[in-house]
Design a protein around this motif. Structure first.
Motif, short mmCIF file in Angstrom:
data_model
loop_
_atom_site.label_atom_id
_atom_site.label_comp_id
_atom_site.label_asym_id
_atom_site.label_seq_id
_atom_site.Cartn_x
_atom_site.Cartn_y
_atom_site.Cartn_z
N TRP A 119 0.83 -1.20 0.00
CA TRP A 119 0.00 0.00 0.00
C TRP A 119 0.87 1.25 0.00
CZ3 TRP A 119 -2.64 -2.41 4.82
CH2 TRP A 119 -3.46 -3.49 4.41
N THR A 120 0.37 2.30 -0.59
CA THR A 120 1.05 3.59 -0.54
C THR A 120 0.90 4.17 0.87
OG1 THR A 120 -0.93 4.82 -1.14
CG2 THR A 120 0.46 4.00 -2.95
N PRO A 121 1.74 5.14 1.24
CA PRO A 121 1.57 5.78 2.56
C PRO A 121 0.17 6.34 2.76
CG PRO A 121 3.70 6.36 1.63
CD PRO A 121 2.96 5.60 0.56
N ARG A 122 -0.42 6.89 1.71
CA ARG A 122 -1.77 7.43 1.86
C ARG A 122 -2.78 6.32 2.12
NH1 ARG A 122 -4.97 11.75 -2.06
NH2 ARG A 122 -6.92 11.72 -0.88
N GLU A 123 -2.65 5.19 1.41
CA GLU A 123 -3.59 4.10 1.64
C GLU A 123 -3.42 3.51 3.02
OE1 GLU A 123 -5.34 -0.01 -0.37
OE2 GLU A 123 -3.66 1.02 -1.30
N ARG A 124 -2.16 3.40 3.49
CA ARG A 124 -1.95 2.92 4.86
C ARG A 124 -2.66 3.84 5.86
NH1 ARG A 124 3.52 2.11 3.27
NH2 ARG A 124 4.21 3.84 4.57
N ALA A 125 -2.56 5.15 5.64
CA ALA A 125 -3.22 6.10 6.54
C ALA A 125 -4.73 5.99 6.44
CB ALA A 125 -2.76 7.53 6.21
N ASP A 126 -5.24 5.80 5.22
CA ASP A 126 -6.69 5.66 5.04
C ASP A 126 -7.20 4.41 5.75
OD1 ASP A 126 -6.77 7.92 3.46
OD2 ASP A 126 -6.78 6.84 1.56
N ARG A 127 -6.49 3.30 5.60
CA ARG A 127 -6.90 2.06 6.25
C ARG A 127 -6.82 2.18 7.77
NH1 ARG A 127 -7.18 -2.76 3.30
NH2 ARG A 127 -6.88 -2.50 1.06
N PHE A 128 -5.75 2.79 8.25
CA PHE A 128 -5.57 2.96 9.69
C PHE A 128 -6.71 3.79 10.28
CE2 PHE A 128 -2.63 4.65 13.22
CZ PHE A 128 -2.77 3.50 13.98
N ALA A 129 -7.12 4.82 9.54
CA ALA A 129 -8.19 5.69 10.02
C ALA A 129 -9.52 4.96 10.13
CB ALA A 129 -8.35 6.89 9.07
N GLU A 130 -9.71 3.90 9.36
CA GLU A 130 -10.93 3.09 9.48
C GLU A 130 -10.74 1.93 10.46
OE1 GLU A 130 -13.72 0.26 6.66
OE2 GLU A 130 -12.66 1.94 5.73
N PHE A 131 -9.54 1.38 10.49
CA PHE A 131 -9.24 0.21 11.31
C PHE A 131 -9.42 0.49 12.80
CE2 PHE A 131 -6.66 -3.01 13.33
CZ PHE A 131 -6.60 -4.08 12.46
N VAL A 132 -8.84 1.59 13.27
CA VAL A 132 -8.82 1.86 14.71
C VAL A 132 -10.22 2.11 15.28
CG1 VAL A 132 -7.98 3.42 16.52
CG2 VAL A 132 -6.43 2.65 14.71
N PRO A 133 -11.05 2.98 14.67
CA PRO A 133 -12.39 3.17 15.23
C PRO A 133 -13.25 1.90 15.18
CG PRO A 133 -11.83 4.98 13.76
CD PRO A 133 -10.78 3.93 13.57
N LEU A 134 -13.09 1.10 14.13
CA LEU A 134 -13.86 -0.14 14.06
C LEU A 134 -13.40 -1.12 15.13
CD1 LEU A 134 -15.91 -2.03 12.84
CD2 LEU A 134 -14.26 -2.60 11.03
N LEU A 135 -12.10 -1.24 15.32
CA LEU A 135 -11.60 -2.12 16.38
C LEU A 135 -12.08 -1.65 17.74
CD1 LEU A 135 -9.84 -4.58 17.07
CD2 LEU A 135 -7.89 -3.01 17.26
N ASP A 136 -12.10 -0.35 17.95
CA ASP A 136 -12.61 0.22 19.20
C ASP A 136 -14.05 -0.25 19.43
OD1 ASP A 136 -13.41 1.84 21.34
OD2 ASP A 136 -12.28 3.56 20.62
N ARG A 137 -14.89 -0.16 18.41
CA ARG A 137 -16.28 -0.60 18.54
C ARG A 137 -16.38 -2.09 18.83
NH1 ARG A 137 -19.96 0.52 13.72
NH2 ARG A 137 -21.44 -0.35 15.24
N LEU A 138 -15.59 -2.87 18.10
CA LEU A 138 -15.65 -4.33 18.26
C LEU A 138 -15.26 -4.77 19.67
CD1 LEU A 138 -14.07 -5.19 14.83
CD2 LEU A 138 -16.33 -6.00 15.57
N LEU A 139 -14.41 -3.99 20.32
CA LEU A 139 -13.96 -4.35 21.67
C LEU A 139 -14.86 -3.78 22.77
CD1 LEU A 139 -10.10 -3.88 21.22
CD2 LEU A 139 -11.35 -6.04 21.42
N THR A 140 -15.81 -2.93 22.39
CA THR A 140 -16.68 -2.32 23.40
C THR A 140 -18.15 -2.64 23.21
OG1 THR A 140 -16.70 -0.27 22.09
CG2 THR A 140 -15.11 -0.41 23.90
N GLU A 141 -18.55 -3.06 22.02
CA GLU A 141 -19.95 -3.35 21.74
C GLU A 141 -20.13 -4.87 21.54
OE1 GLU A 141 -21.35 -1.01 18.45
OE2 GLU A 141 -20.22 0.76 19.11
N GLU A 142 -21.26 -5.39 21.98
CA GLU A 142 -21.48 -6.84 21.86
C GLU A 142 -21.64 -7.28 20.42
OE1 GLU A 142 -24.64 -8.21 24.30
OE2 GLU A 142 -23.52 -7.98 26.18
N THR A 143 -22.32 -6.48 19.61
CA THR A 143 -22.58 -6.84 18.22
C THR A 143 -22.32 -5.63 17.33
OG1 THR A 143 -24.30 -8.38 18.92
CG2 THR A 143 -24.24 -7.79 16.58
N VAL A 144 -21.54 -5.84 16.27
CA VAL A 144 -21.16 -4.72 15.41
C VAL A 144 -21.40 -5.08 13.95
CG1 VAL A 144 -19.24 -3.27 14.59
CG2 VAL A 144 -19.41 -3.89 17.02
#
Length: 297
Positions: A119-144
């Motif tokens: 991935w390009t640096p921009r794509e890595r940043a784009d993926r990271f920006a989606e990855f972290v909030p989704l992981l946050d939800r998955l670890l705090t909500e029962e169903t996502v």
């Protein structure tokens, strides 16, 4: 100031691997981390290298008190849904002793290990920006359920959730504006290795100046997020700045003191590995672990 260590997953568990984690606990380190890669740079590229989550699970079952974590996990070969399930399991087995170090990843061997183009640096940043909030939800909500540009979750269930509430802590590795924004919004800690441009040719003073600038940018990101930067732990992973903190006991005390003055709350040193960039005197490593912090008080 806390003192932690990194134990690379490069030794068989029953041939020194287990003993390394037990030693880290015996020496009193705050946290023992490991790298989360499929393989790493030379000279480790062509030698033994084990998975981070199974290694940490074994360490959790072997130790009793020391915190455990990754420095760092990235989206390079991870998906938030499966990672969340593994982290909840690891947090349960450890009795709530896990910290997730997480970053955007790089262009190393992990970037193409699954057969994809790097991935390009921009794509890595784009993926990271989606990855972290989704992981946050998955670890705090029962169903996502989530439909994103890069990651999806279809009624992904994570019951009973983490032992640590509302979830295990994130230590976000970042130096750019988008990563620092994620650290400010989702992190319980921020991680840096310094300015990579200074590693080969810079001076310790230039490195500290660069770290001071990173701290200022973190402060601004926190202010923009309506958060006090003092709420975040500041973690420095050593070994990638012009400093030589493991050259002597006094060198480490001086290094730790100068970086504590910058605002760092945790310093991480690598467990010595002979004939690598992490070679160091074993007795000095143990003395630093057991005596150095007392010199800063």
């Amino acid at each position: 100031m806390r003192l932690s260590t990194v134990i690379l997953p490069s030794r068989r568990w029953h041939d020194g691997g287990r003993d390394a984690w037990l030693r880290a606990e015996r020496l009193g380190f705050h946290t023992a981390y490991t790298y989360d890669h499929l393989s790493w740079r030379v000279p480790f590229r062509d030698g033994p290298w084990f998975g981070a989550i199974p290694t940490l699970t074994a360490a959790a079952a072997t130790t009793e008190r020391i915190r455990l974590g990754t420095l760092v996990t990235s989206p390079n070969f991870r998906h938030p849904v499966t990672l969340a399930k593994e982290l909840i399991s690891l947090d349960d087995i450890s009795g709530g002793r896990v910290t997730l170090g997480i970053g955007a990843g790089g262009s190393g061997f992990d970037a193409t290990a699954l057969g994809q183009e790097a991935w390009t640096p921009r794509e890595r940043a784009d993926r990271f920006a989606e990855f972290v909030p989704l992981l946050d939800r998955l670890l705090t909500e029962e169903t996502v359920t989530h439909e994103g540009a890069f990651y999806s979750a279809g009624e992904a269930q994570n019951i009973p959730g983490c032992v640590q509430r509302p979830r295990l802590p994130f230590a976000v590795a970042a130096t750019g504006p988008r990563g620092l924004k994620l650290a400010a919004r989702h992190g319980q800690a921020w991680v840096t290795t310094g300015d990579p441009k200074l590693f080969g040719t810079g001076t310790p003073e230039e490195s500290r100046q660069a770290l001071r600038g990173q701290m200022d940018k973190l402060g601004k990101a926190c202010a923009d997020a309506g958060r006090d930067a003092a709420e975040l732990d500041k973690i420095l992973l050593t070994g990638f700045t012009p400093d030589r903190p493991l050259e002597s006991f006094d060198a480490f005390v001086d290094f730790a003191g100068r970086h504590a003055a910058l605002g760092f709350t945790e310093i991480v040193i690598h467990a010595p590995i002979a004939d690598t960039m992490f070679a160091a005197d074993e007795k000095l490593f143990e003395r630093i672990a057991t005596e150095a912090l007392a010199q800063l008080r």
